[in-house]
Design an enzyme around this catalytic site. Structure first.
Site, PDB file in Angstrom:
ATOM      1  N   GLU A 272       0.831  -1.208   0.000  1.00  6.63           N
ATOM      2  CA  GLU A 272       0.000   0.000   0.000  1.00  6.63           C
ATOM      3  C   GLU A 272       0.864   1.256   0.000  1.00  6.63           C
ATOM      4  O   GLU A 272       0.808   2.054   0.929  1.00  6.63           O
ATOM      5  CB  GLU A 272      -0.887  -0.002   1.257  1.00  6.63           C
ATOM      6  N   ARG A 311       2.840  19.950   7.139  1.00  5.48           N
ATOM      7  CA  ARG A 311       3.879  19.012   7.570  1.00  5.48           C
ATOM      8  C   ARG A 311       4.999  19.676   8.392  1.00  5.48           C
ATOM      9  O   ARG A 311       5.412  19.114   9.405  1.00  5.48           O
ATOM     10  CB  ARG A 311       4.454  18.228   6.387  1.00  5.48           C
ATOM     11  N   TYR A 315       4.905  18.025  12.032  1.00  3.90           N
ATOM     12  CA  TYR A 315       5.926  16.992  12.281  1.00  3.90           C
ATOM     13  C   TYR A 315       7.346  17.563  12.287  1.00  3.90           C
ATOM     14  O   TYR A 315       8.305  16.794  12.245  1.00  3.90           O
ATOM     15  CB  TYR A 315       5.904  15.912  11.192  1.00  3.90           C
ATOM     16  N   CYS A 341      -2.241  33.359  11.481  1.00  3.42           N
ATOM     17  CA  CYS A 341      -1.929  34.022  12.750  1.00  3.42           C
ATOM     18  C   CYS A 341      -1.532  33.030  13.835  1.00  3.42           C
ATOM     19  O   CYS A 341      -2.274  32.824  14.802  1.00  3.42           O
ATOM     20  CB  CYS A 341      -3.121  34.860  13.180  1.00  3.42           C
TER      21      CYS A 341
HETATM   22  N1  LLP Z   1      -1.242   1.720   4.661  1.00  2.00           N
HETATM   23  C1  LLP Z   1      -1.685   2.127   5.862  1.00  2.00           C
HETATM   24  C2  LLP Z   1      -2.537   1.242   6.659  1.00  2.00           C
HETATM   25  C3  LLP Z   1      -1.299   3.395   6.342  1.00  2.00           C
HETATM   26  O1  LLP Z   1      -1.726   3.792   7.534  1.00  2.00           O
HETATM   27  C4  LLP Z   1      -0.465   4.231   5.556  1.00  2.00           C
HETATM   28  C5  LLP Z   1      -0.072   5.558   6.014  1.00  2.00           C
HETATM   29  C6  LLP Z   1      -0.055   3.756   4.281  1.00  2.00           C
HETATM   30  C7  LLP Z   1      -0.445   2.487   3.888  1.00  2.00           C
HETATM   31  C8  LLP Z   1       0.801   4.558   3.353  1.00  2.00           C
HETATM   32  O2  LLP Z   1       2.090   4.699   3.845  1.00  2.00           O
HETATM   33  P1  LLP Z   1       3.247   5.377   2.930  1.00  2.00           P
HETATM   34  O3  LLP Z   1       3.535   4.477   1.785  1.00  2.00           O
HETATM   35  O4  LLP Z   1       2.717   6.688   2.456  1.00  2.00           O
HETATM   36  O5  LLP Z   1       4.381   5.523   3.857  1.00  2.00           O
HETATM   37  N2  LLP Z   1       0.539  12.523   7.330  1.00  2.00           N
HETATM   38  C9  LLP Z   1       1.812  11.880   7.571  1.00  2.00           C
HETATM   39  C10 LLP Z   1       1.827  10.457   7.069  1.00  2.00           C
HETATM   40  C11 LLP Z   1       0.750   9.585   7.677  1.00  2.00           C
HETATM   41  C12 LLP Z   1       0.788   8.167   7.156  1.00  2.00           C
HETATM   42  C13 LLP Z   1      -0.386   7.397   7.637  1.00  2.00           C
HETATM   43  N3  LLP Z   1      -0.499   6.063   7.124  1.00  2.00           N
HETATM   44  C14 LLP Z   1       2.921  12.713   6.911  1.00  2.00           C
HETATM   45  O6  LLP Z   1       2.630  13.795   6.387  1.00  2.00           O
HETATM   46  O7  LLP Z   1       4.077  12.337   6.972  1.00  2.00           O
END
Ligand code: LLP
Length: 412
Positions: A272, A311, A315, A341
């Site tokens: 995913e 972001r 973070y 603000c």
């Molecule tokens: N599958 C599941 C169950 C997930 O919770 C996530 C991401 C992914 C796949 C995708 O993961 P990736 O390939 O993108 O690493 N908003 C945060 C990131 C939150 C990720 C949440 N879950 C940021 O801006 O870094």
């Protein structure tokens, strides 16, 4: 796909300063070639191992991007009814959709079952019971994987790390065999997979490999106990480099590692990935409004803010910021801040960067994942438009919001 030619910054063959002038700022711009290259890096690396690449819709859910990935053959990982709606609206194939998330509602489960999704990644026994009851009502069989929590430290930002036993996600891997056994009582459920996801922005492959080995061992145990397990869902993809000099493993090497571990088992693999497909494919265009100095600090006030890209504030994430037109003036040390603000509204702090002046355009880099999707109307700021570049052409794939969009649906 973002690079300077002479002194102008380009996305594919489109000069971004011209584009910024035409669509205004702030604006998100994506490279279709980069998105497809990253997607194909995953699909090519799996080679003959049976697999489904379920793009994580949460990373960037714009219809045009989903449609492009659907056409390339992608499946989708969704975490809400809204994401399913988007996938279907973009022409995605429901039989390649997996539904993740710790809090699925009855209405979402019903929508997913009637749409004919491939599988649910379940996170609790109560959720299994809900899906079974709903499937019975609809006269369907529902395939599920249990998302197990392998208790592996992904060594990423604490907000996006998910695989430790203290996190809300999944079912402890040690408890999983008993949960699968109890799930046999649910006559409308088929236990056809095991899933896990230990976190996002992972640049070190060893925690992922440790998790895969644990999940694989569990899948083998479950099969010997007679469960019809056919696939492993290994969760999100790789992280991406945000800073100059930062290295990420190649997608091909990451997948090769997974393939080598899983191949002998005969199981199919689902992954995913989100960030590694769209992250480097997007930038946020902004324009310098003012320069000001308060005491020791020099500020560059730009027209993009934390509501557009949260972001850095949320973070402490680093995003490179580069000028759309390079000039030979020496760099400056500044905070790049937006109009919202809050002191927490910054895109960069104490950053040595190009000495841009009011009116100059900048690109906030590597903003294609978790950028627009986490944007908001805070401070009643209309959300930015999104533009997709294809070679030497570009098109707006989401219009800039207007003031009337801001109050749509409100009643006095
Ligand atoms: N599958 C599941 C169950 C997930 O919770 C996530 C991401 C992914 C796949 C995708 O993961 P990736 O390939 O993108 O690493 N908003 C945060 C990131 C939150 C990720 C949440 N879950 C940021 O801006 O870094």
């Amino acid at each position: 796909m973002f690079a300077y030619s002479h002194n102008d910054y380009y996305c594919e063959q489109v000069a971004l300063a011209d584009l910024a002038h035409r669509v205004g700022t702030p604006a998100y711009v994506y490279s279709s070639a980069e998105i497809l290259t990253n997607y194909r890096a995953y699909s090519d690396a799996f080679a003959d191992l049976p697999h489904t690449i379920c793009y994580a819709v949460k990373a960037n859910s714009s219809l045009a991007i989903l449609a492009m990935l659907a056409k390339a053959g992608a499946g989708f990982d969704i975490v809400s009814g809204g994401e399913l709606y988007r996938v279907l609206a973009a022409g995605g194939d429901p039989s390649k959709v997996v539904f993740s998330g710790v809090g699925k509602t009855a209405a979402e489960v019903e929508y997913a079952l009637t749409s004919g999704i491939r599988a649910f990644n379940c996170e609790s026994e109560a959720e299994l019971a809900l899906i079974d009851a709903m499937a019975a009502r609809l006269g369907k069989q529902a395939s599920f994987s249990i998302r197990v929590n392998p208790d592996v430290d992904a060594a990423t930002h604490p907000y996006i790390s998910t695989g430790l036993s203290q996190h809300k996600f999944g079912i402890a891997i040690a408890d999983a065999p008993a949960v699968y056994a109890r799930a046999r009582q649910f006559r409308h459920l088929v236990a056809e997979g095991v899933s896990c996801h230990i976190g996002s922005q992972i640049l070190d492959l060893s925690p992922i490999q440790e998790a895969v080995d644990k999940v694989l061992a569990l899948a083998n145990t479950l099969r010997t106990e007679g469960h019809p397990i056919r696939h492993l869902d290994l969760g999100g993809g790789l992280g991406v480099p945000y800073r100059p000099g930062e290295n990420a493993p190649a997608i091909a090497d990451f997948v090769k590692g997974l393939r080598e571990r899983v191949q002998a088992s005969g199981l199919a693999v689902t992954i995913e990935p989100g960030r590694s497909i769209v992250g480097a494919a997007g930038i946020l265009l902004t324009r310098v409004l003012y320069r000001k100095r308060n005491g020791e600090k020099e500020f560059m006030v730009v027209d993009a803010a934390m509501n557009d890209l949260i972001r850095p504030s949320l973070y402490r994430a680093h995003h490179e910021i580069v000028p759309l037109r390079r000039n030979p003036v020496p760099p400056v040390m500044v905070d790049v801040v937006g109009p919202v603000c809050e002191t927490g509204d910054f895109l960069a702090r104490d950053r040595e960067m190009a000495n841009a002046m009011p009116g100059d355009y900048l690109a906030v880099c590597t903003a294609g994942a978790y950028g627009f999707v986490q944007s908001s109307n805070y401070n009643s700021r209309p959300r930015a438009p999104e533009v997709l570049v294809e070679g030497d052409t570009w098109r707006v794939i989401r219009e800039r919001e207007s003031y009337s969009d801001l109050v749509r649906g409100e009643l006095i």
